[in-house]
Scaffold this motif. Structure first.
Motif, PDB file in Angstrom:
ATOM      1  N   ASP A   5       0.838  -1.203   0.000  1.00 38.43           N
ATOM      2  CA  ASP A   5       0.000   0.000   0.000  1.00 38.43           C
ATOM      3  C   ASP A   5       0.871   1.250   0.000  1.00 38.43           C
ATOM      4  O   ASP A   5       1.818   1.373   0.792  1.00 38.43           O
ATOM      5  CB  ASP A   5      -0.917   0.007   1.226  1.00 38.43           C
ATOM      6  CG  ASP A   5      -1.964  -1.091   1.178  1.00 38.43           C
ATOM      7  OD1 ASP A   5      -2.234  -1.585   0.072  1.00 38.43           O
ATOM      8  OD2 ASP A   5      -2.487  -1.460   2.248  1.00 38.43           O
ATOM      9  N   GLY A   6       0.558   2.174  -0.871  1.00 34.26           N
ATOM     10  CA  GLY A   6       1.261   3.446  -0.908  1.00 34.26           C
ATOM     11  C   GLY A   6       2.513   3.483  -1.752  1.00 34.26           C
ATOM     12  O   GLY A   6       3.058   4.562  -2.004  1.00 34.26           O
ATOM     13  N   THR A  57       8.484  -1.829  -0.913  1.00 30.55           N
ATOM     14  CA  THR A  57       7.545  -2.011   0.195  1.00 30.55           C
ATOM     15  C   THR A  57       8.282  -2.042   1.528  1.00 30.55           C
ATOM     16  O   THR A  57       7.730  -1.646   2.560  1.00 30.55           O
ATOM     17  CB  THR A  57       6.742  -3.311  -0.012  1.00 30.55           C
ATOM     18  OG1 THR A  57       6.085  -3.259  -1.281  1.00 30.55           O
ATOM     19  CG2 THR A  57       5.716  -3.513   1.081  1.00 30.55           C
TER      20      THR A  57
END
Length: 445
Positions: free
Chosen positions: A155-156, A203
């Motif tokens: 995520d992100g 990540t």
């Protein structure tokens, strides 16, 4: 006698109905759990648990996944429940199937295709690795199932295709302000280009440029020589990214890109840490150029040394000419010139070439020159293709250079354990040796 047959038939039907009801009631009570969650990163383990079985019941656990080419891979384990009707793969051994013994992630790394010599194709970071887990009673009836969605990009994390100057590849940037250490993920041929390592490292907090030399996007489909200038441009591009705080970059490499990474560290500025996985101590296959001049000739293959095997795959361990021979001395990389840190990782059962011998050769050369900027780790029982952990292990596949199906070596259990250890080691190595200048990075922002 017709009424007797009707009575027997009615009794059989009633027995069948009762069995079906019992099965439905039992199967509705069986629960298959993936902990701590069913959606996780590709490189994270999951705990597989089953509850609601009969005491000491023997069942088969299965895993199944389909790769990007539509090839199905599957695995199985026969397991006996405890007295409470529970199974925990962190505790309970597989009695048979595609692996045996207590192996918490055995259903993942032991998956294989029904077709020989298939490698699980997983290239795009945008496609999650989806695994269907299921529990089956004796006879094949499914009692429970669960889906494990294994993500390559967290995520992100921002994924950006790169076409800047001559550079072609994909840039992965972690969420947050940084500063972050920078890593170059090397690929020579676009056909083998995978975003997996780059997306996973991003990540974990690295800015990663996954870069390809040819056969990708609008790059030439074939080349006769490699130019370090291309990778020097990639280093400079990566160092200019706003969130990059490290004074230099790390380089992660495997196989042919291993010798390329060592050449970068030996000839180019700004390479502070190199991870070399099952590479060579000499420049292989293609001559190496820098500033329009050849700096290293190529160590070539001798295809007469191909050894056929009963499986249909070839053993190619002796195909590469000996880099230690006097006539090949000019191909050896002057690794003693490298100022950055070097991590050598060699699989002792590598059948692509003798990675362990190449490490020994480089260590001897570095020590002879009074260098101590290196560390090495060797993995008994592991094969050539050491990747981020928990993907399906493959002992053989098509080899683009020889144009044949070849053996890559390794024993599945040992190879899987090596991948877990090496992946952690890589991240620790980069974090240790790619220090960040927070003040400089904040000034950029």
């Amino acid at each position: 006698m017709g009424w007797v047959r009707r009575l027997i038939l009615a009794e059989l039907q009633w027995t069948f109905v009762k069995k079906q009801r019992i099965f439905r009631r039992m199967s509705s009570q069986v629960r298959l759990s993936l902990l701590p969650r069913a959606r996780c990163m590709f490189d994270e383990p999951v705990q597989v648990k089953v509850a609601g079985l009969r005491s000491r019941q023997v069942v088969t656990l299965r895993a199944r996944s389909t790769d990007e080419k539509g090839v199905v891979f599957s695995s199985s384990a026969t397991v006996r429940a405890d007295g409470s009707g529970r199974i925990d793969l962190e505790r309970d051994p597989s009695l048979g199937g595609t692996y045996t013994g207590v192996e918490p992630m055995g259903l993942l790394w032991s998956m294989r295709s029904d077709t020989l010599h298939k490698r699980f194709q997983l290239y795009s970071s945008l496609n999650p690795y989806v695994v269907k887990f299921s529990v089956h009673e004796e006879g094949g009836g499914m009692l429970a199932e669960a889906t494990n969605e294994r993500l390559l990009i967290g995520d992100g994390v921002i994924r950006r295709p790169i076409r800047e100057g001559n550079i072609r590849g994909v840039l992965f940037t972690p969420p947050g302000l940084g500063p972050f250490p920078a890593v170059l993920d090397l690929y020579i041929l676009g056909g083998g280009f995978s975003e997996k390592k780059g997306a996973l490292l991003a990540t974990r907090g690295f800015v990663v440029l996954t870069v390809v030399a040819y056969g990708y996007d609008d790059l030439p489909k074939k080349i006769d020589e490699v130019h370090l200038d291309y990778f020097e441009e990639a280093i400079q591009f990566l160092r200019k990214q706003d969130k990059v705080g490290s004074k230099g970059v790390g380089v992660i490499s495997i196989s042919k890109t291993g010798d390329l990474a060592l050449s970068m560290a030996s000839y180019l500025q700004g390479v502070r840490a190199v991870v070399w996985i099952n590479g060579c101590s000499a420049n292989t296959l293609l001559p190496l150029y820098y500033k329009k001049s050849q700096i290293l000739p190529a160590l070539m293959l001798d295809l007469s040394q191909l050894i056929p095997t009963e499986s249909g795959a070839f053993n190619i361990k002796k195909v590469l000419n000996d880099p230690g021979a006097e006539e090949n001395e000019a191909t050896l990389i002057p690794v003693e010139r490298a100022e950055g840190r070097l991590l050598f990782a060699a699989a002792e059962d590598d059948l692509n070439w003798d990675s362990k011998a190449h490490v020994d050769m480089m260590v001897e050369r570095l020590q002879r020159h009074g260098k101590d900027n290196f560390e090495s780790v060797c993995y008994p029982g592991a094969g050539h293709c050491l990747e981020p952990p928990y993907g399906p292990y493959f002992p053989s596949a098509f080899h683009v250079v020889t144009g044949r199906v070849v053996l890559f070596g390794g024993e599945a259990r040992s190879h899987a354990a090596a991948e877990v250890h090496l992946w952690k080691n890589i991240q620790e190595f980069f974090r240790t040796h790619l220090s960040c200048d927070a003040t400089q990075t904040k000034a950029k922002l």
